[in-house]
Design a protein around this motif. Structure first.
Motif, mmCIF file in Angstrom:
data_model
loop_
_atom_site.group_PDB
_atom_site.id
_atom_site.type_symbol
_atom_site.label_atom_id
_atom_site.label_comp_id
_atom_site.label_asym_id
_atom_site.label_seq_id
_atom_site.Cartn_x
_atom_site.Cartn_y
_atom_site.Cartn_z
ATOM 1 N N LYS A 61 0.815 -0.939 0.047
ATOM 2 C CA LYS A 61 -0.252 0.373 -0.062
ATOM 3 C C LYS A 61 0.552 1.269 -0.155
ATOM 4 O O LYS A 61 0.414 2.348 -0.547
ATOM 5 C CB LYS A 61 -0.814 -0.412 1.325
ATOM 6 N N ASP A 65 0.461 2.497 -6.364
ATOM 7 C CA ASP A 65 -1.463 2.559 -6.086
ATOM 8 C C ASP A 65 -1.946 1.524 -6.635
ATOM 9 O O ASP A 65 -2.203 0.891 -7.596
ATOM 10 C CB ASP A 65 -2.037 3.980 -6.908
ATOM 11 N N THR A 67 -4.781 -2.265 -5.897
ATOM 12 C CA THR A 67 -5.960 -2.934 -4.640
ATOM 13 C C THR A 67 -4.955 -3.825 -4.254
ATOM 14 O O THR A 67 -4.751 -5.140 -4.965
ATOM 15 C CB THR A 67 -7.029 -3.138 -5.577
ATOM 16 N N ALA A 69 -5.661 -6.964 -0.817
ATOM 17 C CA ALA A 69 -6.900 -7.546 0.014
ATOM 18 C C ALA A 69 -5.551 -8.850 0.906
ATOM 19 O O ALA A 69 -5.185 -9.232 0.486
ATOM 20 C CB ALA A 69 -7.903 -7.633 -0.543
ATOM 21 N N TRP A 89 -4.037 -6.613 -6.613
ATOM 22 C CA TRP A 89 -4.332 -6.695 -8.252
ATOM 23 C C TRP A 89 -4.239 -4.764 -8.600
ATOM 24 O O TRP A 89 -3.919 -3.933 -8.384
ATOM 25 C CB TRP A 89 -6.005 -6.540 -8.418
ATOM 26 N N GLN A 91 -5.358 -1.866 -10.874
ATOM 27 C CA GLN A 91 -5.387 -0.465 -10.444
ATOM 28 C C GLN A 91 -6.586 0.091 -12.232
ATOM 29 O O GLN A 91 -6.361 -0.752 -12.827
ATOM 30 C CB GLN A 91 -5.592 1.157 -10.315
#
Length: 91
Positions: A61, A65, A67, A69, A89, A91
């Motif tokens: 993070k 930039d 994603t 989880a 993943w 962006q």
């Protein structure tokens, strides 16, 4: 807890300040997890330590930039405990 688990937990508490150090440590986690990252398709890092998964999540993070989880999966067959999956993943 085993020596290996204690060492991973202790090292996961230290967060490097420099971006180059973050990249080097994250590449070590990727190498250890056996991930062949592809930023075009995304990738998953599977680790057995919640602390290492948390650190990988924070570093990803902070650096890019993307994603990101974290999921928890029970180990199957004869193993006990959990596997932590850090999914990434583009962006």
């Amino acid at each position: 807890m085993s020596f290996s688990q204690d060492t991973k937990t202790e090292l996961s508490r230290l967060m490097p300040d420099e971006p180059c150090c973050l990249v080097n440590e994250l590449s070590g986690i990727l190498y250890y997890a056996g991930a062949g990252p592809s930023l075009t398709d995304g990738f998953e890092i599977a680790v057995g330590s919640a602390a290492v998964a948390r650190k990988a999540y924070l570093m990803l993070k902070k650096l890019a930039d993307l994603t990101v989880a974290v999921r928890v999966r029970n180990k199957i067959r004869f193993q006990q405990g959990h596997t932590y999956l850090v999914s990434v993943w583009p962006q």
